[in-house]
Design a protein around this motif. Structure first.
Motif, short mmCIF file in Angstrom:
data_model
loop_
_atom_site.label_atom_id
_atom_site.label_comp_id
_atom_site.label_asym_id
_atom_site.label_seq_id
_atom_site.Cartn_x
_atom_site.Cartn_y
_atom_site.Cartn_z
N PHE A 224 -4.83 2.11 3.48
CA PHE A 224 -4.28 3.16 2.62
C PHE A 224 -5.25 4.33 2.51
O PHE A 224 -4.84 5.50 2.54
CB PHE A 224 -3.95 2.64 1.23
CG PHE A 224 -2.66 1.88 1.17
CD1 PHE A 224 -1.50 2.39 1.72
CD2 PHE A 224 -2.60 0.65 0.53
CE1 PHE A 224 -0.30 1.69 1.68
CE2 PHE A 224 -1.41 -0.06 0.48
CZ PHE A 224 -0.26 0.46 1.05
N MET A 225 -6.54 4.04 2.39
CA MET A 225 -7.53 5.13 2.30
C MET A 225 -7.60 5.92 3.61
O MET A 225 -7.62 7.15 3.60
CB MET A 225 -8.91 4.56 1.93
CG MET A 225 -8.96 4.05 0.51
SD MET A 225 -10.54 3.45 -0.12
CE MET A 225 -11.54 3.12 1.25
N ASP B 91 -8.55 -4.19 5.87
CA ASP B 91 -7.92 -4.63 4.64
C ASP B 91 -6.83 -3.61 4.27
O ASP B 91 -6.86 -2.46 4.73
CB ASP B 91 -8.98 -4.70 3.55
CG ASP B 91 -8.49 -5.35 2.29
OD1 ASP B 91 -7.43 -5.98 2.32
OD2 ASP B 91 -9.18 -5.22 1.26
N THR B 92 -5.88 -3.99 3.45
CA THR B 92 -4.77 -3.10 3.08
C THR B 92 -5.27 -1.85 2.37
O THR B 92 -4.83 -0.74 2.66
CB THR B 92 -3.77 -3.85 2.18
OG1 THR B 92 -3.38 -5.06 2.83
CG2 THR B 92 -2.56 -3.00 1.90
N ILE B 93 -6.20 -2.02 1.46
CA ILE B 93 -6.74 -0.86 0.72
C ILE B 93 -7.43 0.10 1.68
O ILE B 93 -7.29 1.32 1.57
CB ILE B 93 -7.72 -1.33 -0.38
CG1 ILE B 93 -7.00 -2.21 -1.40
CG2 ILE B 93 -8.39 -0.16 -1.06
CD1 ILE B 93 -5.92 -1.50 -2.17
N THR B 94 -8.16 -0.45 2.65
CA THR B 94 -8.84 0.39 3.63
C THR B 94 -7.81 1.17 4.44
O THR B 94 -8.00 2.36 4.72
CB THR B 94 -9.70 -0.48 4.56
OG1 THR B 94 -10.56 -1.29 3.78
CG2 THR B 94 -10.51 0.38 5.51
N THR C 263 -4.50 8.06 3.86
CA THR C 263 -4.55 9.23 2.98
C THR C 263 -5.43 10.31 3.57
O THR C 263 -5.07 11.50 3.56
CB THR C 263 -5.06 8.82 1.59
OG1 THR C 263 -4.23 7.78 1.07
CG2 THR C 263 -5.06 10.01 0.64
#
Length: 138
Positions: free
Chosen positions: A84-85, A79-82, A88
């Motif tokens: 990004f995490m 997923d996109t949020i994953t 980071t």
């Protein structure tokens, strides 16, 4: 700060007063220069993108296609949020890991780059020979 000084009936200046009083306009010549620089960069990018999509440079287009295919596979898995995490965490941990294991990482990257270079040369020669044979028969 203006409201507080008005309520307290003091004449205190804000720490941002120098910025408020400073002239922050851009001259027309400077704006034209910035516009020309942006236009030149956009033209360069558009030229490179058109070369990729119109297959003017076969190897670059193949590399771009493989990169897009890889991105689609990654997009299916995460997923996109994953992403990004993960990005980071990698942003702050990879430099430290590289510093600690620089010699081993450099050796592995050198071997990988040699193998990739050999693969690209092999694919390029096969593609060129196939295109050359088609041109020769026509």
């Amino acid at each position: 700060m203006t409201v507080i000084s008005a309520l307290q009936k003091t004449d205190s200046r804000t720490s941002y007063q120098s910025f408020i009083e400073k002239n922050m306009t851009i001259s027309p010549e400077k704006a034209r220069g910035i516009g020309e620089a942006i236009g030149n960069k956009m033209n360069t990018v558009l030229m490179k993108v058109s070369k990729l999509f119109l297959v003017e440079d076969t190897m670059a287009s193949i590399k771009f296609g493989i990169f897009l295919w890889f991105l689609s596979c990654v997009g299916k898995w995460f997923d996109t949020i994953t992403l990004f995490m993960i990005g980071t965490v990698m942003l702050f941990s990879l430099p430290r890991l590289y510093e600690d294991n620089q010699k081993q990482v450099d050796e592995i990257l050198h071997k990988v780059s040699e193998k990739l270079h050999q693969c690209f040369i092999m694919v390029k020669t096969k593609l060129e020979s196939r295109f050359y044979q088609k041109e020769k028969t026509t």
